[in-house]
Design an enzyme around this catalytic site. Structure first.
Site, PDB file in Angstrom:
ATOM      1  N   LYS A 179      -7.109  -0.077   6.678  1.00  0.00           N
ATOM      2  CA  LYS A 179      -6.264  -1.205   6.368  1.00  0.00           C
ATOM      3  C   LYS A 179      -4.913  -1.099   7.227  1.00  0.00           C
ATOM      4  O   LYS A 179      -4.490  -1.959   7.942  1.00  0.00           O
ATOM      5  CB  LYS A 179      -6.011  -1.630   5.019  1.00  0.00           C
ATOM      6  CG  LYS A 179      -4.900  -2.699   4.931  1.00  0.00           C
ATOM      7  CD  LYS A 179      -4.534  -2.888   3.519  1.00  0.00           C
ATOM      8  CE  LYS A 179      -3.539  -1.804   2.761  1.00  0.00           C
ATOM      9  NZ  LYS A 179      -2.109  -2.147   2.924  1.00  0.00           N
ATOM     10  N   ASN A 180      -4.322   0.233   6.871  1.00  0.00           N
ATOM     11  CA  ASN A 180      -2.984   0.299   7.503  1.00  0.00           C
ATOM     12  C   ASN A 180      -2.911   0.571   9.063  1.00  0.00           C
ATOM     13  O   ASN A 180      -1.985   0.734   9.738  1.00  0.00           O
ATOM     14  CB  ASN A 180      -2.257   1.446   6.902  1.00  0.00           C
ATOM     15  CG  ASN A 180      -1.912   1.206   5.480  1.00  0.00           C
ATOM     16  OD1 ASN A 180      -2.090   0.026   5.025  1.00  0.00           O
ATOM     17  ND2 ASN A 180      -1.466   2.175   4.658  1.00  0.00           N
ATOM     18  N   CYS A 186       8.644  -6.468  -3.273  1.00  0.00           N
ATOM     19  CA  CYS A 186       7.365  -6.576  -3.466  1.00  0.00           C
ATOM     20  C   CYS A 186       6.985  -5.733  -4.826  1.00  0.00           C
ATOM     21  O   CYS A 186       8.016  -5.466  -5.422  1.00  0.00           O
ATOM     22  CB  CYS A 186       6.469  -5.912  -2.498  1.00  0.00           C
ATOM     23  SG  CYS A 186       6.304  -4.100  -2.423  1.00  0.00           S
ATOM     24  N   ARG A 202      11.831  -3.893  -0.432  1.00  0.00           N
ATOM     25  CA  ARG A 202      11.215  -3.287   0.679  1.00  0.00           C
ATOM     26  C   ARG A 202      12.096  -3.533   1.860  1.00  0.00           C
ATOM     27  O   ARG A 202      11.852  -4.585   2.825  1.00  0.00           O
ATOM     28  CB  ARG A 202       9.726  -3.635   0.830  1.00  0.00           C
ATOM     29  CG  ARG A 202       8.763  -3.557  -0.266  1.00  0.00           C
ATOM     30  CD  ARG A 202       8.040  -2.050  -0.209  1.00  0.00           C
ATOM     31  NE  ARG A 202       7.324  -1.941   0.824  1.00  0.00           N
ATOM     32  CZ  ARG A 202       6.015  -1.750   0.674  1.00  0.00           C
ATOM     33  NH1 ARG A 202       5.287  -1.892  -0.156  1.00  0.00           N
ATOM     34  NH2 ARG A 202       5.371  -1.369   1.805  1.00  0.00           N
ATOM     35  N   ASP A 240       0.170   6.264  -1.524  1.00  0.00           N
ATOM     36  CA  ASP A 240      -0.783   5.484  -1.862  1.00  0.00           C
ATOM     37  C   ASP A 240      -1.783   5.963  -2.740  1.00  0.00           C
ATOM     38  O   ASP A 240      -2.733   5.424  -3.436  1.00  0.00           O
ATOM     39  CB  ASP A 240      -1.477   4.869  -0.586  1.00  0.00           C
ATOM     40  CG  ASP A 240      -0.405   3.848   0.081  1.00  0.00           C
ATOM     41  OD1 ASP A 240       0.883   3.499  -0.619  1.00  0.00           O
ATOM     42  OD2 ASP A 240      -0.883   3.422   1.246  1.00  0.00           O
ATOM     43  N   ARG A 279      -6.797  -6.742  -1.810  1.00  0.00           N
ATOM     44  CA  ARG A 279      -5.998  -6.671  -0.524  1.00  0.00           C
ATOM     45  C   ARG A 279      -6.446  -5.323   0.183  1.00  0.00           C
ATOM     46  O   ARG A 279      -6.187  -5.271   1.509  1.00  0.00           O
ATOM     47  CB  ARG A 279      -4.578  -6.457  -1.070  1.00  0.00           C
ATOM     48  CG  ARG A 279      -3.888  -7.824  -1.307  1.00  0.00           C
ATOM     49  CD  ARG A 279      -2.476  -7.529  -1.543  1.00  0.00           C
ATOM     50  NE  ARG A 279      -1.962  -6.454  -0.561  1.00  0.00           N
ATOM     51  CZ  ARG A 279      -1.216  -5.568  -0.744  1.00  0.00           C
ATOM     52  NH1 ARG A 279      -0.766  -5.515  -2.166  1.00  0.00           N
ATOM     53  NH2 ARG A 279      -0.561  -4.651   0.202  1.00  0.00           N
TER      54      ARG A 279
HETATM   55  C1  UD1 Z   1       3.371   2.000   5.105  1.00  0.00           C
HETATM   56  C2  UD1 Z   1       1.867   1.653   4.402  1.00  0.00           C
HETATM   57  C3  UD1 Z   1       2.189   1.714   2.926  1.00  0.00           C
HETATM   58  C4  UD1 Z   1       2.508   3.117   2.492  1.00  0.00           C
HETATM   59  C5  UD1 Z   1       3.995   3.483   3.207  1.00  0.00           C
HETATM   60  C6  UD1 Z   1       4.227   4.887   3.065  1.00  0.00           C
HETATM   61  C7  UD1 Z   1       0.884  -0.156   5.851  1.00  0.00           C
HETATM   62  C8  UD1 Z   1       0.892  -1.513   6.199  1.00  0.00           C
HETATM   63  N1  UD1 Z   1       1.444   0.207   4.626  1.00  0.00           N
HETATM   64  O1  UD1 Z   1       4.191   0.998   4.330  1.00  0.00           O
HETATM   65  O2  UD1 Z   1       0.617   1.824   2.209  1.00  0.00           O
HETATM   66  O3  UD1 Z   1       2.636   3.075   1.082  1.00  0.00           O
HETATM   67  O4  UD1 Z   1       3.647   3.218   4.544  1.00  0.00           O
HETATM   68  O5  UD1 Z   1       3.293   5.666   3.451  1.00  0.00           O
HETATM   69  O6  UD1 Z   1       0.942   0.743   6.612  1.00  0.00           O
HETATM   70  N2  UD1 Z   1      12.286   1.925   4.240  1.00  0.00           N
HETATM   71  C9  UD1 Z   1      13.799   1.525   4.398  1.00  0.00           C
HETATM   72  N3  UD1 Z   1      14.128   0.678   5.367  1.00  0.00           N
HETATM   73  C10 UD1 Z   1      12.875   0.240   6.466  1.00  0.00           C
HETATM   74  C11 UD1 Z   1      11.810   0.966   6.132  1.00  0.00           C
HETATM   75  C12 UD1 Z   1      11.698   1.657   5.054  1.00  0.00           C
HETATM   76  O7  UD1 Z   1      14.709   2.225   3.734  1.00  0.00           O
HETATM   77  O8  UD1 Z   1      13.524  -0.537   7.219  1.00  0.00           O
HETATM   78  C13 UD1 Z   1      12.123   2.798   3.222  1.00  0.00           C
HETATM   79  C14 UD1 Z   1      10.920   2.238   2.275  1.00  0.00           C
HETATM   80  O9  UD1 Z   1      11.763   1.402   1.370  1.00  0.00           O
HETATM   81  C15 UD1 Z   1      10.371   3.341   1.807  1.00  0.00           C
HETATM   82  C16 UD1 Z   1      10.144   4.342   3.074  1.00  0.00           C
HETATM   83  O10 UD1 Z   1      11.137   3.967   3.778  1.00  0.00           O
HETATM   84  O11 UD1 Z   1      11.123   3.949   0.543  1.00  0.00           O
HETATM   85  C17 UD1 Z   1       8.921   4.661   3.437  1.00  0.00           C
HETATM   86  O12 UD1 Z   1       8.273   2.935   3.937  1.00  0.00           O
HETATM   87  P1  UD1 Z   1       7.600   2.891   5.117  1.00  0.00           P
HETATM   88  O13 UD1 Z   1       7.033   4.230   5.452  1.00  0.00           O
HETATM   89  O14 UD1 Z   1       8.227   2.084   6.194  1.00  0.00           O
HETATM   90  O15 UD1 Z   1       6.418   2.117   4.455  1.00  0.00           O
HETATM   91  P2  UD1 Z   1       5.571   0.842   5.051  1.00  0.00           P
HETATM   92  O16 UD1 Z   1       5.523   0.985   6.706  1.00  0.00           O
HETATM   93  O17 UD1 Z   1       6.087  -0.486   4.439  1.00  0.00           O
END
Ligand code: UD1
Length: 417
Positions: free
Chosen positions: A22-23, A116, A121, A306, A398
């Protein structure tokens, strides 16, 4: 309203094919906007999140076809630049379309993603990276309005190795003029997969899967692209946790053992037999499980956040106390109150959970509060005595392609009702 009903206590035996990731497929679907030709993607999982991404592509003007696990996208005529709020809300990760829309159309209008189930997020790192590339972004009435006449290659230093921000940066940088260097990039295998796909499209991306990624901006090569999405390592981790907890002997196919080493290492420490082939893993769980050393979730190559909930559920069956430290998401222990309804003995102090193994789990009515929390309930219910009814299974759907069907093939007494 559908539920998943499980009568636990049956050991799992047989072979299960892991679905596509999915990711990985979500950012690849987004990147497919950049090509003029046709994109054919194989090994796509059948999930509501993927359907939501397809709806976004259709809204943007693409034509899409879905046959089995193959999705075909014709994106030549897509010129729309907005993603309506209703579609943004269907899938939290829809922000992954931002870089691609901006790169293709020079403008993007998306509603601000809210929080979420896992807590806030933020998308500040996505926005900073796109601004570094030259985009002008403002917030207006809950919308993000982004303009970029031209994106220009630059150095993007990510404060946190965010998976989504790395992907948005890579996709946008492909369409930028000049070279972009992304430092402190996320190293998740899904980033490597996106890099491979972008290279197949004719872009020049080096280092995807390492902490420094170089993208030479340019144009996609003319013609069509055909790609097979990587296997889903979290789905693989869930099956492995299920076999460990319920006991049995299962073989996973369509899995990349190198990508799930963190999981197989923990399962070995718990006393499971792990046998790896090139693209398969056999998990044997015959003897009583032992609590593993403390598990701390970390960006890849650390233990994936995850996989924390399903692995915690497996640890309920282990002798001793298992400790989990969650460092990625604030609100990632929502499975714990539900697991307690099944007899679990888990103490929580902030981001640390202590799981006292050996409690006799029993079936109970429980609720999937988020995707991986739902996976944890399935794993626990398979090992528990008696009947568990899991509600709110839309969360599970999902991210898992027919989980009840796959587990039934392994001998579980499980049905979607
Ligand atoms: C992706 C995965 C999700 C997984 C996560 C961490 C997808 C669709 N989803 O989510 O399943 O749990 O990686 O491995 O690929 N953060 C910030 N600012 C930002 C972006 C992120 O502070 O602009 C923080 C988030 O709050 C979190 C951390 O960074 O604490 C990691 O998030 P991130 O790696 O961005 O996760 P996703 O890409 O949303």
């Amino acid at each position: 309203m559908s539920i998943i009903r499980i009568n636990g206590g049956k050991r799992l035996y047989g072979t299960v094919k892991v679905s596509g990731s999915k990711n990985s497929v979500l950012p690849i679907l987004s990147a497919s906007l950049l090509t003029e030709g046709k994109t054919v993607l194989h090994n796509c999982p059948n999930l509501s999140d993927v359907d939501a991404a397809i709806k976004i592509l259709n809204h943007l003007g693409c034509k899409t076809e879905k046959t089995g696990d193959t999705i075909t996208i014709y994106s030549r005529d897509s010129q729309a630049c907005d993603v309506p709020d209703s579609l943004m809300r269907e899938m939290r990760s829809s922000v992954i379309f931002l870089g691609a829309i901006l790169a293709k159309v020079g403008m993007a209008v998306l509603s601000m993603p809210g929080g979420c189930e896992l807590g806030p997020r933020p998308i500040d790192l996505h926005l900073k990276a796109l601004r570094d590339l030259g985009a002008e972004i403002r917030e207006e009435g809950g919308n993000l309005i982004c303009h970029a006449k031209e994106l220009t290659g630059c150095r993007i230093d990510l404060a946190i190795p965010s998976v989504g921000a790395t992907e948005n940066s890579m996709i946008a940088a492909c369409a930028a003029k000049g070279t972009t260097i992304i430092t402190n990039a996320a190293r998740e295998p899904e980033i490597r997969d996106l890099g491979n796909f972008l290279n197949l499209m004719g872009y020049k991306v080096h280092g995807a899967g390492t902490s420094v990624i170089t993208v030479m901006g340019g144009k996609p090569k003319p013609g069509d692209v055909e790609y097979t999405v990587m296997p889903d390592r979290i789905v693989a981790a869930t099956y492995m946790a299920a076999a460990a907890g319920a006991g049995g002997d299962i073989t996973l196919t369509n899995v990349l053992p190198g990508d799930v080493e963190c999981i197989t290492k923990v399962l070995r420490q718990m006393g499971c037999g792990i046998y790896m082939g090139e693209d398969n893993i056999r998990v044997v769980s015959n003897s009583p499980l032992k609590a593993p050393p403390p598990i701390k979730t970390m960006p890849y190559p650390g233990f994936p956040t995850d996989a924390q909930p399903p692995m915690m559920a497996a640890c309920l069956m282990a002798d001793g106390t298992s400790v989990f430290i969650e460092t990625i998401f604030e609100n990632r222990f929502r499975h714990i109150p539900e697991l307690r309804r099944m007899g679990a003995n888990i103490a929580v102090d902030g981001r640390v959970a202590m799981v006292k193994g050996g409690a006799k789990l029993h079936g109970a009515p429980v609720r999937a509060t988020d995707l991986r929390a739902g996976a944890a309930l399935v794993v626990a219910a398979l090992a528990a005595k008696g009947q568990t009814d899991i509600s709110d299974i839309k969360h599970i759907e999902r991210g898992y392609d027919d989980l009840p069907g796959a587990l039934r093939e392994l001998g579980a007494d499980i049905a979607r009702i």
